[in-house]
Scaffold this motif. Structure first.
Motif, PDB file in Angstrom:
ATOM      1  N   LEU A  29     -14.493 -10.637   7.783  1.00 46.82           N
ATOM      2  CA  LEU A  29     -13.480 -10.510   8.819  1.00 46.82           C
ATOM      3  C   LEU A  29     -13.753  -9.252   9.634  1.00 46.82           C
ATOM      4  CD1 LEU A  29     -10.371 -11.214   6.574  1.00 46.82           C
ATOM      5  CD2 LEU A  29     -11.390 -12.775   8.232  1.00 46.82           C
ATOM      6  N   PRO A  30     -13.485  -9.289  10.928  1.00 45.74           N
ATOM      7  CA  PRO A  30     -13.597  -8.049  11.696  1.00 45.74           C
ATOM      8  C   PRO A  30     -12.377  -7.173  11.432  1.00 45.74           C
ATOM      9  CG  PRO A  30     -12.907  -9.852  13.118  1.00 45.74           C
ATOM     10  CD  PRO A  30     -13.186 -10.448  11.764  1.00 45.74           C
ATOM     11  N   LEU A  31     -12.558  -5.864  11.532  1.00 46.83           N
ATOM     12  CA  LEU A  31     -11.419  -4.964  11.404  1.00 46.83           C
ATOM     13  C   LEU A  31     -10.359  -5.372  12.415  1.00 46.83           C
ATOM     14  CD1 LEU A  31     -13.242  -1.534  10.994  1.00 46.83           C
ATOM     15  CD2 LEU A  31     -12.210  -2.946   9.210  1.00 46.83           C
ATOM     16  N   GLY A  32      -9.112  -5.337  12.010  1.00 46.12           N
ATOM     17  CA  GLY A  32      -8.017  -5.724  12.882  1.00 46.12           C
ATOM     18  C   GLY A  32      -7.567  -7.161  12.720  1.00 46.12           C
ATOM     19  N   GLN A  33      -8.340  -7.981  12.011  1.00 46.95           N
ATOM     20  CA  GLN A  33      -7.949  -9.381  11.783  1.00 46.95           C
ATOM     21  C   GLN A  33      -7.166  -9.487  10.484  1.00 46.95           C
ATOM     22  OE1 GLN A  33     -10.909 -12.402  12.344  1.00 46.95           O
ATOM     23  NE2 GLN A  33      -9.828 -13.850  11.042  1.00 46.95           N
ATOM     24  N   ALA A  34      -6.048 -10.208  10.532  1.00 53.14           N
ATOM     25  CA  ALA A  34      -5.183 -10.382   9.361  1.00 53.14           C
ATOM     26  C   ALA A  34      -5.730 -11.454   8.423  1.00 53.14           C
ATOM     27  CB  ALA A  34      -3.770 -10.754   9.809  1.00 53.14           C
ATOM     28  N   ALA A  35      -5.361 -11.320   7.146  1.00 56.62           N
ATOM     29  CA  ALA A  35      -5.716 -12.314   6.124  1.00 56.62           C
ATOM     30  C   ALA A  35      -4.514 -12.491   5.206  1.00 56.62           C
ATOM     31  CB  ALA A  35      -6.927 -11.849   5.329  1.00 56.62           C
ATOM     32  N   GLU A  36      -4.367 -13.695   4.677  1.00 56.30           N
ATOM     33  CA  GLU A  36      -3.324 -13.983   3.696  1.00 56.30           C
ATOM     34  C   GLU A  36      -3.916 -13.745   2.311  1.00 56.30           C
ATOM     35  OE1 GLU A  36      -0.140 -14.828   4.579  1.00 56.30           O
ATOM     36  OE2 GLU A  36      -0.812 -14.613   6.649  1.00 56.30           O
ATOM     37  N   ILE A  37      -3.312 -12.823   1.569  1.00 55.78           N
ATOM     38  CA  ILE A  37      -3.776 -12.496   0.229  1.00 55.78           C
ATOM     39  C   ILE A  37      -2.555 -12.470  -0.678  1.00 55.78           C
ATOM     40  CG2 ILE A  37      -4.967 -10.810  -1.223  1.00 55.78           C
ATOM     41  CD1 ILE A  37      -6.274  -9.754   1.387  1.00 55.78           C
ATOM     42  N   GLY A  38      -2.497 -13.409  -1.607  1.00 59.75           N
ATOM     43  CA  GLY A  38      -1.331 -13.490  -2.476  1.00 59.75           C
ATOM     44  C   GLY A  38      -0.072 -13.663  -1.643  1.00 59.75           C
ATOM     45  N   ASP A  39       0.914 -12.820  -1.883  1.00 58.72           N
ATOM     46  CA  ASP A  39       2.184 -12.879  -1.153  1.00 58.72           C
ATOM     47  C   ASP A  39       2.195 -11.990   0.091  1.00 58.72           C
ATOM     48  OD1 ASP A  39       3.390 -14.675  -2.906  1.00 58.72           O
ATOM     49  OD2 ASP A  39       4.144 -13.084  -4.211  1.00 58.72           O
ATOM     50  N   TYR A  40       1.028 -11.556   0.550  1.00 58.65           N
ATOM     51  CA  TYR A  40       0.955 -10.611   1.656  1.00 58.65           C
ATOM     52  C   TYR A  40       0.126 -11.139   2.827  1.00 58.65           C
ATOM     53  CZ  TYR A  40       2.599  -7.083  -1.659  1.00 58.65           C
ATOM     54  OH  TYR A  40       3.341  -6.380  -2.563  1.00 58.65           O
ATOM     55  N   THR A  41       0.502 -10.702   4.024  1.00 62.08           N
ATOM     56  CA  THR A  41      -0.366 -10.789   5.187  1.00 62.08           C
ATOM     57  C   THR A  41      -0.894  -9.376   5.372  1.00 62.08           C
ATOM     58  OG1 THR A  41       0.992 -12.519   6.197  1.00 62.08           O
ATOM     59  CG2 THR A  41      -0.531 -11.314   7.648  1.00 62.08           C
ATOM     60  N   ILE A  42      -2.216  -9.233   5.350  1.00 60.08           N
ATOM     61  CA  ILE A  42      -2.833  -7.903   5.339  1.00 60.08           C
ATOM     62  C   ILE A  42      -3.822  -7.777   6.489  1.00 60.08           C
ATOM     63  CG2 ILE A  42      -4.253  -6.301   4.008  1.00 60.08           C
ATOM     64  CD1 ILE A  42      -3.220  -7.716   1.481  1.00 60.08           C
ATOM     65  N   THR A  43      -3.758  -6.607   7.138  1.00 62.33           N
ATOM     66  CA  THR A  43      -4.703  -6.275   8.189  1.00 62.33           C
ATOM     67  C   THR A  43      -5.335  -4.936   7.850  1.00 62.33           C
ATOM     68  OG1 THR A  43      -3.308  -7.378   9.818  1.00 62.33           O
ATOM     69  CG2 THR A  43      -5.015  -5.900  10.674  1.00 62.33           C
ATOM     70  N   VAL A  44      -6.669  -4.882   7.872  1.00 64.85           N
ATOM     71  CA  VAL A  44      -7.373  -3.605   7.748  1.00 64.85           C
ATOM     72  C   VAL A  44      -7.608  -3.145   9.182  1.00 64.85           C
ATOM     73  CG1 VAL A  44      -9.435  -2.416   6.923  1.00 64.85           C
ATOM     74  CG2 VAL A  44      -8.417  -4.250   5.548  1.00 64.85           C
ATOM     75  N   ASN A  45      -6.896  -2.079   9.565  1.00 62.26           N
ATOM     76  CA  ASN A  45      -6.932  -1.594  10.943  1.00 62.26           C
ATOM     77  C   ASN A  45      -8.125  -0.709  11.240  1.00 62.26           C
ATOM     78  OD1 ASN A  45      -4.359  -2.792  11.671  1.00 62.26           O
ATOM     79  ND2 ASN A  45      -3.503  -1.293  10.264  1.00 62.26           N
ATOM     80  N   GLY A  46      -8.650  -0.051  10.214  1.00 64.12           N
ATOM     81  CA  GLY A  46      -9.783   0.833  10.422  1.00 64.12           C
ATOM     82  C   GLY A  46     -10.297   1.377   9.109  1.00 64.12           C
ATOM     83  N   LEU A  47     -11.518   1.871   9.141  1.00 57.20           N
ATOM     84  CA  LEU A  47     -12.147   2.499   7.974  1.00 57.20           C
ATOM     85  C   LEU A  47     -12.804   3.794   8.425  1.00 57.20           C
ATOM     86  CD1 LEU A  47     -13.807  -0.634   6.389  1.00 57.20           C
ATOM     87  CD2 LEU A  47     -12.262   0.892   5.191  1.00 57.20           C
ATOM     88  N   ASN A  48     -12.443   4.881   7.768  1.00 56.75           N
ATOM     89  CA  ASN A  48     -13.108   6.159   8.006  1.00 56.75           C
ATOM     90  C   ASN A  48     -14.173   6.282   6.928  1.00 56.75           C
ATOM     91  OD1 ASN A  48     -13.941   8.808   8.174  1.00 56.75           O
ATOM     92  ND2 ASN A  48     -11.890   9.647   8.452  1.00 56.75           N
ATOM     93  N   LEU A  49     -15.426   6.143   7.317  1.00 59.62           N
ATOM     94  CA  LEU A  49     -16.535   6.137   6.365  1.00 59.62           C
ATOM     95  C   LEU A  49     -17.010   7.542   5.992  1.00 59.62           C
ATOM     96  CD1 LEU A  49     -18.575   3.199   7.933  1.00 59.62           C
ATOM     97  CD2 LEU A  49     -16.881   3.109   6.081  1.00 59.62           C
ATOM     98  N   ASP A  50     -16.413   8.554   6.604  1.00 57.95           N
ATOM     99  CA  ASP A  50     -16.747   9.952   6.310  1.00 57.95           C
ATOM    100  C   ASP A  50     -15.453  10.755   6.316  1.00 57.95           C
ATOM    101  OD1 ASP A  50     -17.916  12.396   5.920  1.00 57.95           O
ATOM    102  OD2 ASP A  50     -19.075  12.393   7.774  1.00 57.95           O
ATOM    103  N   ALA A  51     -14.608  10.510   5.327  1.00 57.72           N
ATOM    104  CA  ALA A  51     -13.249  11.058   5.308  1.00 57.72           C
ATOM    105  C   ALA A  51     -13.110  12.324   4.461  1.00 57.72           C
ATOM    106  CB  ALA A  51     -12.289   9.985   4.813  1.00 57.72           C
ATOM    107  N   ASP A  52     -14.207  12.971   4.117  1.00 63.62           N
ATOM    108  CA  ASP A  52     -14.125  14.175   3.281  1.00 63.62           C
ATOM    109  C   ASP A  52     -13.221  15.239   3.902  1.00 63.62           C
ATOM    110  OD1 ASP A  52     -15.871  12.858   1.614  1.00 63.62           O
ATOM    111  OD2 ASP A  52     -17.522  14.266   1.865  1.00 63.62           O
ATOM    112  N   ASP A  53     -13.377  15.509   5.206  1.00 65.65           N
ATOM    113  CA  ASP A  53     -12.557  16.529   5.862  1.00 65.65           C
ATOM    114  C   ASP A  53     -11.091  16.113   5.906  1.00 65.65           C
ATOM    115  OD1 ASP A  53     -14.786  18.111   6.244  1.00 65.65           O
ATOM    116  OD2 ASP A  53     -15.078  17.510   8.335  1.00 65.65           O
ATOM    117  N   ALA A  54     -10.814  14.857   6.192  1.00 65.35           N
ATOM    118  CA  ALA A  54      -9.429  14.371   6.246  1.00 65.35           C
ATOM    119  C   ALA A  54      -8.763  14.488   4.875  1.00 65.35           C
ATOM    120  CB  ALA A  54      -9.392  12.932   6.741  1.00 65.35           C
TER     121      ALA A  54
END
Length: 164
Positions: A29-54
C-alpha cells in the motif's frame, strides 16, 4: 492434464479451493492509503526512517538506538462493537530488507504522541499517534511497514505499506 517432467508450471495465485488469491509480495500500500485490519480502519500517514533526533528530543532519558529509530505516524478508527485499544490490539512491524522483522517492542524509547497514550476507543472513535521501532541501519532501505492484529498467526490479516 499433467505437465511433462521437464515442463515448468507457474503459480497464478489462484487457490485450488476457489477462494481469494493470495496477495503478491509486491502488493504494498502507498503511505496515506487506508486498510481494514481487524476492527480498525488504519492509515499509515508517514514514516520517519531517521528518527534518532526526534526520539532524543521527545524525552531526555531516551536511550540511543542500537540501529536507527524508525517512527510511523498512524491514524485509526475503531469499527468494532465493543471497545478498542490500538496499543493492545495491534502489532506494528518494520519488515527489514535483511529478511528480519522489527516490531514496536524493539523500541525502548518514548516517542512524542505515543500509541500508549491513546485512550480506549468506542465504536467510531479515532486517534492519531506514533510508534517506533529500532531497526539496523542496513535493513531500512528496501524494507516495508506492516500492521496486524496483535495475536494473529495469519499473514492475510496483515496490511503492508511501502516505506517511501
Amino acid at each position: 492434464m499433467e505437465p511433462a517432467e521437464d515442463e515448468q508450471t507457474v503459480d497464478t495465485g489462484e487457490p485450488a479451493d476457489g477462494g481469494e488469491p493470495a496477495a503478491a509480495a509486491g502488493d504494498l500500500l502507498p503511505l496515506g492509503q487506508a486498510a481494514e485490519i481487524g476492527d480498525y480502519t488504519i492509515t499509515v500517514n508517514g514514516l520517519n526512517l531517521d528518527a534518532d533526533d526526534a526520539i532524543a528530543e521527545a524525552d531526555e532519558f531516551n536511550p540511543p538506538a542500537d540501529g536507527r529509530y524508525v517512527v510511523a505516524d498512524v491514524s485509526v478508527v475503531y469499527n468494532g462493537a465493543e471497545e478498542g485499544n490500538p496499543w493492545m490490539d495491534l502489532s506494528y512491524i518494520f519488515m527489514g530488507s535483511d529478511n528480519a522483522q522489527y516490531d514496536d517492542g524493539t523500541c525502548m524509547a518514548i516517542e512524542e504522541n505515543s500509541v500508549v497514550n491513546v485512550p480506549t476507543l468506542n465504536t467510531g472513535g479515532a486517534a492519531d499517534y506514533s510508534v517506533c521501532m529500532d531497526v539496523p541501519v542496513e535493513a531500512i532501505e528496501g524494507g516495508s511497514f506492516a500492521i496486524e492484529p496483535l495475536f494473529s498467526l495469519d499473514e492475510s490479516d496483515r496490511a503492508v505499506w511501502a516505506i517511501n
